[in-house]
Design a protein around this motif. Structure first.
Motif, PDB file in Angstrom:
ATOM      1  N   LYS A 205      18.481  16.524  77.073  1.00  0.00           N
ATOM      2  CA  LYS A 205      19.612  17.034  76.341  1.00  0.00           C
ATOM      3  C   LYS A 205      20.679  16.118  75.770  1.00  0.00           C
ATOM      4  O   LYS A 205      21.021  15.417  76.517  1.00  0.00           O
ATOM      5  CB  LYS A 205      19.965  18.072  76.857  1.00  0.00           C
ATOM      6  CG  LYS A 205      19.268  19.202  77.596  1.00  0.00           C
ATOM      7  CD  LYS A 205      19.982  20.382  78.379  1.00  0.00           C
ATOM      8  CE  LYS A 205      18.938  21.362  79.082  1.00  0.00           C
ATOM      9  NZ  LYS A 205      18.129  22.037  77.908  1.00  0.00           N
ATOM     10  N   ARG A 206      20.872  16.112  74.514  1.00  0.00           N
ATOM     11  CA  ARG A 206      21.964  15.331  73.984  1.00  0.00           C
ATOM     12  C   ARG A 206      23.263  15.848  74.387  1.00  0.00           C
ATOM     13  O   ARG A 206      23.755  16.945  74.849  1.00  0.00           O
ATOM     14  CB  ARG A 206      22.076  15.788  72.358  1.00  0.00           C
ATOM     15  CG  ARG A 206      23.170  14.896  71.594  1.00  0.00           C
ATOM     16  CD  ARG A 206      23.102  15.135  70.268  1.00  0.00           C
ATOM     17  NE  ARG A 206      23.957  13.986  69.521  1.00  0.00           N
ATOM     18  CZ  ARG A 206      25.292  14.336  69.346  1.00  0.00           C
ATOM     19  NH1 ARG A 206      25.836  15.296  69.875  1.00  0.00           N
ATOM     20  NH2 ARG A 206      25.773  13.162  68.623  1.00  0.00           N
TER      21      ARG A 206
ATOM     22  N   ALA B 193      10.868  11.265  81.568  1.00  0.00           N
ATOM     23  CA  ALA B 193      10.947  11.447  80.189  1.00  0.00           C
ATOM     24  C   ALA B 193      12.302  12.378  79.803  1.00  0.00           C
ATOM     25  O   ALA B 193      12.056  13.180  78.789  1.00  0.00           O
ATOM     26  CB  ALA B 193       9.704  12.401  80.007  1.00  0.00           C
ATOM     27  N   TRP B 194      13.403  11.985  80.408  1.00  0.00           N
ATOM     28  CA  TRP B 194      14.767  12.689  80.130  1.00  0.00           C
ATOM     29  C   TRP B 194      15.535  11.556  79.514  1.00  0.00           C
ATOM     30  O   TRP B 194      16.310  11.803  78.611  1.00  0.00           O
ATOM     31  CB  TRP B 194      15.332  13.334  81.353  1.00  0.00           C
ATOM     32  CG  TRP B 194      14.919  14.614  81.823  1.00  0.00           C
ATOM     33  CD1 TRP B 194      13.593  14.791  81.971  1.00  0.00           C
ATOM     34  CD2 TRP B 194      15.445  15.918  81.816  1.00  0.00           C
ATOM     35  NE1 TRP B 194      13.499  16.217  82.340  1.00  0.00           N
ATOM     36  CE2 TRP B 194      14.450  16.880  82.185  1.00  0.00           C
ATOM     37  CE3 TRP B 194      16.785  16.252  81.501  1.00  0.00           C
ATOM     38  CZ2 TRP B 194      14.922  18.128  82.260  1.00  0.00           C
ATOM     39  CZ3 TRP B 194      17.287  17.582  81.629  1.00  0.00           C
ATOM     40  CH2 TRP B 194      16.100  18.479  81.953  1.00  0.00           C
ATOM     41  N   ILE B 195      15.533  10.533  80.038  1.00  0.00           N
ATOM     42  CA  ILE B 195      16.267   9.211  79.645  1.00  0.00           C
ATOM     43  C   ILE B 195      15.559   7.936  79.226  1.00  0.00           C
ATOM     44  O   ILE B 195      14.385   7.909  79.578  1.00  0.00           O
ATOM     45  CB  ILE B 195      17.428   8.617  80.695  1.00  0.00           C
ATOM     46  CG1 ILE B 195      17.972   9.921  81.687  1.00  0.00           C
ATOM     47  CG2 ILE B 195      18.373   7.661  80.230  1.00  0.00           C
ATOM     48  CD1 ILE B 195      18.653   9.513  82.885  1.00  0.00           C
TER      49      ILE B 195
ATOM     50  N   HIS C 209      25.433  18.826  80.640  1.00  0.00           N
ATOM     51  CA  HIS C 209      26.521  18.439  79.872  1.00  0.00           C
ATOM     52  C   HIS C 209      27.706  18.185  80.494  1.00  0.00           C
ATOM     53  O   HIS C 209      27.927  18.334  81.691  1.00  0.00           O
ATOM     54  CB  HIS C 209      26.856  19.803  79.058  1.00  0.00           C
ATOM     55  CG  HIS C 209      25.730  20.146  78.105  1.00  0.00           C
ATOM     56  ND1 HIS C 209      25.224  19.557  77.112  1.00  0.00           N
ATOM     57  CD2 HIS C 209      24.853  21.155  78.367  1.00  0.00           C
ATOM     58  CE1 HIS C 209      24.403  20.221  76.467  1.00  0.00           C
ATOM     59  NE2 HIS C 209      23.659  21.253  77.235  1.00  0.00           N
ATOM     60  N   ILE C 210      28.885  17.642  79.951  1.00  0.00           N
ATOM     61  CA  ILE C 210      30.383  17.218  80.631  1.00  0.00           C
ATOM     62  C   ILE C 210      30.596  18.572  80.965  1.00  0.00           C
ATOM     63  O   ILE C 210      31.475  18.328  82.155  1.00  0.00           O
ATOM     64  CB  ILE C 210      31.206  16.376  79.720  1.00  0.00           C
ATOM     65  CG1 ILE C 210      32.159  15.818  80.425  1.00  0.00           C
ATOM     66  CG2 ILE C 210      31.561  17.264  78.635  1.00  0.00           C
ATOM     67  CD1 ILE C 210      31.826  14.620  81.417  1.00  0.00           C
TER      68      ILE C 210
ATOM     69  N   ASP D  43      24.951  10.723  77.191  1.00  0.00           N
ATOM     70  CA  ASP D  43      23.808  10.313  76.598  1.00  0.00           C
ATOM     71  C   ASP D  43      23.528  10.986  75.147  1.00  0.00           C
ATOM     72  O   ASP D  43      23.296  12.173  75.119  1.00  0.00           O
ATOM     73  CB  ASP D  43      22.618  10.456  77.412  1.00  0.00           C
ATOM     74  CG  ASP D  43      21.129   9.852  76.895  1.00  0.00           C
ATOM     75  OD1 ASP D  43      21.158   9.493  75.815  1.00  0.00           O
ATOM     76  OD2 ASP D  43      20.079  10.296  77.493  1.00  0.00           O
ATOM     77  N   LEU D  44      23.783  10.126  74.122  1.00  0.00           N
ATOM     78  CA  LEU D  44      23.277  11.118  72.842  1.00  0.00           C
ATOM     79  C   LEU D  44      21.884  10.596  71.998  1.00  0.00           C
ATOM     80  O   LEU D  44      21.677  10.929  70.925  1.00  0.00           O
ATOM     81  CB  LEU D  44      24.388  10.311  71.719  1.00  0.00           C
ATOM     82  CG  LEU D  44      25.872  10.787  72.290  1.00  0.00           C
ATOM     83  CD1 LEU D  44      26.810  10.285  71.006  1.00  0.00           C
ATOM     84  CD2 LEU D  44      26.094  12.182  72.714  1.00  0.00           C
ATOM     85  N   ASP D  45      20.852  10.086  72.983  1.00  0.00           N
ATOM     86  CA  ASP D  45      19.578   9.553  72.564  1.00  0.00           C
ATOM     87  C   ASP D  45      18.929   9.798  73.539  1.00  0.00           C
ATOM     88  O   ASP D  45      18.043   8.983  74.081  1.00  0.00           O
ATOM     89  CB  ASP D  45      19.868   7.978  72.167  1.00  0.00           C
ATOM     90  CG  ASP D  45      18.624   7.485  71.544  1.00  0.00           C
ATOM     91  OD1 ASP D  45      17.935   8.425  70.654  1.00  0.00           O
ATOM     92  OD2 ASP D  45      18.440   6.378  71.491  1.00  0.00           O
ATOM     93  N   PRO D  46      18.584  11.048  74.037  1.00  0.00           N
ATOM     94  CA  PRO D  46      17.741  11.428  75.174  1.00  0.00           C
ATOM     95  C   PRO D  46      16.411  11.401  74.681  1.00  0.00           C
ATOM     96  O   PRO D  46      15.899  11.179  73.361  1.00  0.00           O
ATOM     97  CB  PRO D  46      18.131  12.744  75.508  1.00  0.00           C
ATOM     98  CG  PRO D  46      18.504  13.272  74.270  1.00  0.00           C
ATOM     99  CD  PRO D  46      19.456  12.342  73.640  1.00  0.00           C
TER     100      PRO D  46
END
Length: 511
Positions: free
Chosen positions: A135-136, A101-103, A155-156, A127-130
């Motif tokens: 997390k975006r 349920a993250w990706i 995050h990066i 990933d901008l659509d999690p």
């Protein structure tokens, strides 16, 4: 924050490599990329590109040997994947999120921005659509060989900090060739980073606590009987690796006790066909399970499955299950096989909100009436039809969503009962006898017909179909139809054996 991390990363990279990162991208270039992709970069990704627009072609690969892509290269990779998002067949390929349920569990997603590649169709991405727990901006893997998607970092910024820390403290391996340096994560030379993540504690720098403690694993291992101990060591290198597995193929192993599987909480696919399972209670703990194969087991009660909200596919063929009601609570169930069972009441089928594919037998009119009430049914496989007339079967025309129909072991004077199924695209008839097949030519969207051990007396009447594009049948049927259609029809699939002479005729026709 990210500026400080990048500065620290520069210091560590300079100790090992000649400068290889590109000059900054411009704000205008970033905005153009955002416009082309229809997205907005996370702040830290924007800051990274405003510092370095990827790396040089001869660079060692910023991401543990995998290259940091420039904006231009990112757009090229994104464009190729964007087109695949629309491919419905590719989207049916299994995909699993770790943690669950993250990706989004799909093959591709237009909101996954490839920041790296391995030249074999696989990527690191932003990933901008999690999914709700993700997390975006999280860093993930995806690609042709990446069935399991991992949240590598939130995050990066976290990912760059992890690279910096690894260069400071290890573990890493650097190898020098005649032309340049390459490096990889861990103590093994040339370990592919997309392989390394399978055994890492993720997400990096903000690791999720391991649910199964070492002591728990040891205790579990001690309690295994000889049968399960053999299974564990056949499928994995050790108990810990077994408990991390996502797919379990346990067909025909005479398993009756599922208790050891209670610890396999990350499992996504469980194949138990042809065993001796009666009690499904241990499966309650497998909350991430998506596919479950129970065919050929003496199981009777499916109540424990009611809590497995991620289940999408269940095979109950040739089991002793008689009641379907517990399955009506499953919000994602799309595919159900209840063929060759003693289930008599099919009314729960139309209470399962997303059920699209069903395999079953129809033994009376009441069952038929329940099936035709399904509002989401796209594929129907009828293993057996008894005690209903061809006139009764006209009720199938009420299933407006039906696209694929398979019928086995039936004898019909006519297929006129299908004339109401004008949305039908594919029809497969197995071990059946049809006297009159002309009705098939009146199905305006029928594009594929397969006849497995099935005869149609007036077969040539099918050639009146203007929509048929693919036909598969015996050689004799191919020979009758090969030149009968006005449009081009694909005969490249042959069912059954052919003599050498027949095979030559078929091959000459295809070429």
């Amino acid at each position: 924050m990210i500026e400080t991390i990048i500065e620290q990363l520069h210091e560590q990279l300079a100790k090992h490599f000649q400068p290889f990162l590109n000059p900054p991208a411009t704000e205008v270039a970033i905005q153009q990329a955002e416009k082309q992709m229809g997205i907005v970069f996370p702040d830290d990704l924007r800051a990274l590109y405003l510092t370095h627009n990827g790396e040089m072609e001869e660079g060692p690969g910023l991401f543990f040997g995998l290259p940091f892509l420039s904006l231009e290269d990112m757009l090229l990779e994104w464009e190729s994947w964007k087109d695949l998002v629309e491919d419905e067949e590719l989207q049916t390929i299994d995909a699993y999120s770790v943690p669950p349920a993250w990706i989004k569990e799909s093959y591709a997603n237009r909101y996954w921005l490839p920041i790296s590649k391995d030249y074999s169709g696989n990527h690191l991405a932003i990933d901008l659509d999690p999914v709700k727990q993700g997390k975006r901006g999280q860093v993930i893997n995806f690609g042709r060989d990446e069935e399991i998607k991992y949240v590598i970092a939130h995050h990066i910024t976290d990912f760059l900090a992890f690279i910096t820390a690894t260069l400071q403290e290890g573990p890493y391996t650097i190898e020098e060739t005649d032309e340049w340096l390459t490096w990889s994560y861990g103590p093994v030379v040339e370990l592919h980073f997309l392989d390394a993540i399978r055994s890492m504690e993720l997400p990096v720098f903000h690791p999720i606590s391991i649910k199964t403690r070492e002591e728990e694993i040891q205790q579990w291992d001690k309690q295994l009987d000889e049968q399960w101990r053999t299974i564990v060591h056949t499928l994995a290198e050790d108990s810990k690796a077994f408990l991390r597995k996502k797919t379990f193929y346990l067909m025909g192993k005479n398993i009756s006790d599922l208790t050891p599987l209670m610890m396999c909480r990350d499992a996504r696919e469980l194949v138990l066909s042809g065993n001796s399972v009666r009690d499904l209670e241990p499966l309650r703990m497998m909350a991430s399970l998506k596919k479950l194969y129970l065919g050929g087991n003496p199981v009777e009660d499916v109540t424990p499955l009611a809590q497995l909200e991620k289940l999408q596919y269940i095979n109950l063929a040739q089991t002793n299950v008689t009641v379907l009601q517990p399955l009506t609570t499953l919000p994602l169930l799309t595919n159900l096989d209840i063929s060759k069972t003693n289930i008599t009441d099919y009314t729960p089928l139309y209470q399962i909100e997303k059920l699209e594919t069903v395999a079953l037998s129809i033994l009376n009119r009441e069952q038929l009436q329940a099936v035709v009430k399904m509002k989401t049914l796209k594929q129907l496989h009828l293993h057996q039809i008894e005690n209903v007339s061809e006139e009764d079967l006209r009720l199938l025309g009420n299933i407006e969503t039906l696209r694929k129909l398979t019928i086995e072991k039936a004898t019909f004077t006519s297929l006129a009962f299908l004339q109401g199924n004008q949305q039908l695209h594919e029809l497969t008839l197995i071990d059946s006898t049809i006297e009159e097949g002309a009705a098939l030519a009146k199905l305006k969207r029928l594009s594929k017909l397969e006849l497995h051990g099935t005869s149609i007396v007036n077969l040539k009447a099918i050639a009146q179909s203007a929509s048929l594009k693919t036909f598969a049948g015996a050689f004799d049927q191919f020979y009758v139809l090969k030149d009968a259609f006005e449009q081009k029809v694909d005969f490249s699939k042959m069912i059954g054996e052919m003599t050498e002479e027949e095979e030559q005729i078929w091959d000459d026709y295809l070429h």
